[in-house]
Design a protein around this motif. Structure first.
Motif, PDB file in Angstrom:
ATOM      1  N   ALA A   9       7.461 -12.339   0.277  1.00 26.65           N
ATOM      2  CA  ALA A   9       8.308 -12.030  -0.879  1.00 26.65           C
ATOM      3  C   ALA A   9       7.720 -10.849  -1.630  1.00 26.65           C
ATOM      4  CB  ALA A   9       8.409 -13.237  -1.805  1.00 26.65           C
ATOM      5  N   LYS A  14       5.463  -7.715   2.030  1.00 25.17           N
ATOM      6  CA  LYS A  14       6.277  -7.426   3.219  1.00 25.17           C
ATOM      7  C   LYS A  14       5.783  -6.181   3.952  1.00 25.17           C
ATOM      8  CE  LYS A  14      10.308  -7.615   1.219  1.00 25.17           C
ATOM      9  NZ  LYS A  14      11.755  -7.643   0.963  1.00 25.17           N
ATOM     10  N   LYS A  32       9.489 -20.484  -3.323  1.00 24.38           N
ATOM     11  CA  LYS A  32      10.527 -19.828  -4.110  1.00 24.38           C
ATOM     12  C   LYS A  32       9.933 -19.390  -5.445  1.00 24.38           C
ATOM     13  CE  LYS A  32      15.189 -20.403  -5.820  1.00 24.38           C
ATOM     14  NZ  LYS A  32      16.418 -21.165  -5.732  1.00 24.38           N
ATOM     15  N   ARG A  36      16.015 -14.809  -5.862  1.00 20.06           N
ATOM     16  CA  ARG A  36      16.130 -13.789  -4.812  1.00 20.06           C
ATOM     17  C   ARG A  36      15.041 -13.906  -3.748  1.00 20.06           C
ATOM     18  NH1 ARG A  36      18.761  -8.796  -5.925  1.00 20.06           N
ATOM     19  NH2 ARG A  36      20.186  -9.013  -7.654  1.00 20.06           N
ATOM     20  N   THR A  37      14.150 -14.860  -3.873  1.00 19.10           N
ATOM     21  CA  THR A  37      13.074 -15.007  -2.896  1.00 19.10           C
ATOM     22  C   THR A  37      13.646 -15.372  -1.528  1.00 19.10           C
ATOM     23  OG1 THR A  37      11.578 -15.821  -4.623  1.00 19.10           O
ATOM     24  CG2 THR A  37      10.944 -16.259  -2.337  1.00 19.10           C
ATOM     25  N   PRO A  38      13.293 -14.607  -0.478  1.00 21.48           N
ATOM     26  CA  PRO A  38      13.767 -14.958   0.862  1.00 21.48           C
ATOM     27  C   PRO A  38      13.041 -16.198   1.390  1.00 21.48           C
ATOM     28  CG  PRO A  38      12.293 -13.075   0.972  1.00 21.48           C
ATOM     29  CD  PRO A  38      12.475 -13.403  -0.486  1.00 21.48           C
ATOM     30  N   ASN A  40      14.467 -17.825   4.458  1.00 21.23           N
ATOM     31  CA  ASN A  40      14.921 -18.010   5.831  1.00 21.23           C
ATOM     32  C   ASN A  40      14.080 -17.111   6.744  1.00 21.23           C
ATOM     33  OD1 ASN A  40      16.532 -17.091   8.217  1.00 21.23           O
ATOM     34  ND2 ASN A  40      17.926 -18.679   7.462  1.00 21.23           N
ATOM     35  N   ARG A  41      13.301 -17.722   7.639  1.00 19.66           N
ATOM     36  CA  ARG A  41      12.386 -16.960   8.486  1.00 19.66           C
ATOM     37  C   ARG A  41      13.108 -15.953   9.383  1.00 19.66           C
ATOM     38  NH1 ARG A  41       7.445 -19.353   7.599  1.00 19.66           N
ATOM     39  NH2 ARG A  41       7.620 -21.539   7.027  1.00 19.66           N
ATOM     40  N   GLU A  43      15.900 -14.319   8.689  1.00 14.31           N
ATOM     41  CA  GLU A  43      16.251 -13.173   7.840  1.00 14.31           C
ATOM     42  C   GLU A  43      15.009 -12.365   7.450  1.00 14.31           C
ATOM     43  OE1 GLU A  43      19.313 -12.022   7.140  1.00 14.31           O
ATOM     44  OE2 GLU A  43      19.944 -13.570   8.558  1.00 14.31           O
ATOM     45  N   ILE A  44      13.924 -13.055   7.175  1.00 12.97           N
ATOM     46  CA  ILE A  44      12.673 -12.359   6.839  1.00 12.97           C
ATOM     47  C   ILE A  44      12.236 -11.516   8.031  1.00 12.97           C
ATOM     48  CG2 ILE A  44      10.214 -12.647   6.314  1.00 12.97           C
ATOM     49  CD1 ILE A  44      11.062 -15.239   4.772  1.00 12.97           C
ATOM     50  N   GLY A  47      14.207  -8.390   8.251  1.00 14.50           N
ATOM     51  CA  GLY A  47      13.758  -7.463   7.213  1.00 14.50           C
ATOM     52  C   GLY A  47      12.452  -6.781   7.581  1.00 14.50           C
ATOM     53  N   GLU A  62      12.345 -10.423  -5.827  1.00 18.51           N
ATOM     54  CA  GLU A  62      11.961 -11.521  -4.940  1.00 18.51           C
ATOM     55  C   GLU A  62      10.761 -12.319  -5.453  1.00 18.51           C
ATOM     56  OE1 GLU A  62      11.282  -9.738  -1.159  1.00 18.51           O
ATOM     57  OE2 GLU A  62      13.334  -9.008  -1.012  1.00 18.51           O
TER      58      GLU A  62
END
Length: 118
Positions: A9, A14, A32, A36-38, A40-41, A43-44, A47, A62
């Protein structure tokens, strides 16, 4: 004062995580921090692919609710060693030239990489 920076996050984490083995992401506990914290692995992971492609990471609320950050990784002996990050209030993000900022951060990160790898 010591501050723990989550790798999944925010821009700073990242930028680093994108250059670590995928097993690191799989083992990370995802917490969390904001809405806005991601978490879902999959989706991460997508990214992080983008971070590797363009050379910089973006964090938009995030980890810090009203923070907007851009980060570029630096390396030591061909391994990621950290990141250079610029964080601004989110309401100022529209005033920011991402192209200019990422170019300047990349130059700084390149210099740090050179110093650490000499």
């Amino acid at each position: 004062m010591r501050v723990r920076v989550p790798l999944a996050a925010g821009a700073a984490g990242k930028a680093i995580l994108a250059h670590l083995p995928d097993s690191i992401l799989e083992a990370l506990p995802l917490s969390k921090y904001t809405d806005r914290t991601p978490l879902n692995r999959t989706e991460i992971r997508k990214g992080l692919e983008l971070v590797r492609e363009r050379g910089w990471a973006l964090g938009d609320g995030e980890r810090i609710p009203d923070g907007y950050g851009v980060a570029v990784p630096y390396f030591a002996e061909n391994s990621v060693a950290g990141s250079i990050t610029a964080t601004i209030p989110r309401h100022r993000a529209d005033e920011l030239s991402l192209e200019t900022l990422t170019a300047q951060l990349s130059a700084i990160a390149g210099a740090v990489t050179q110093l650490l790898s000499a």
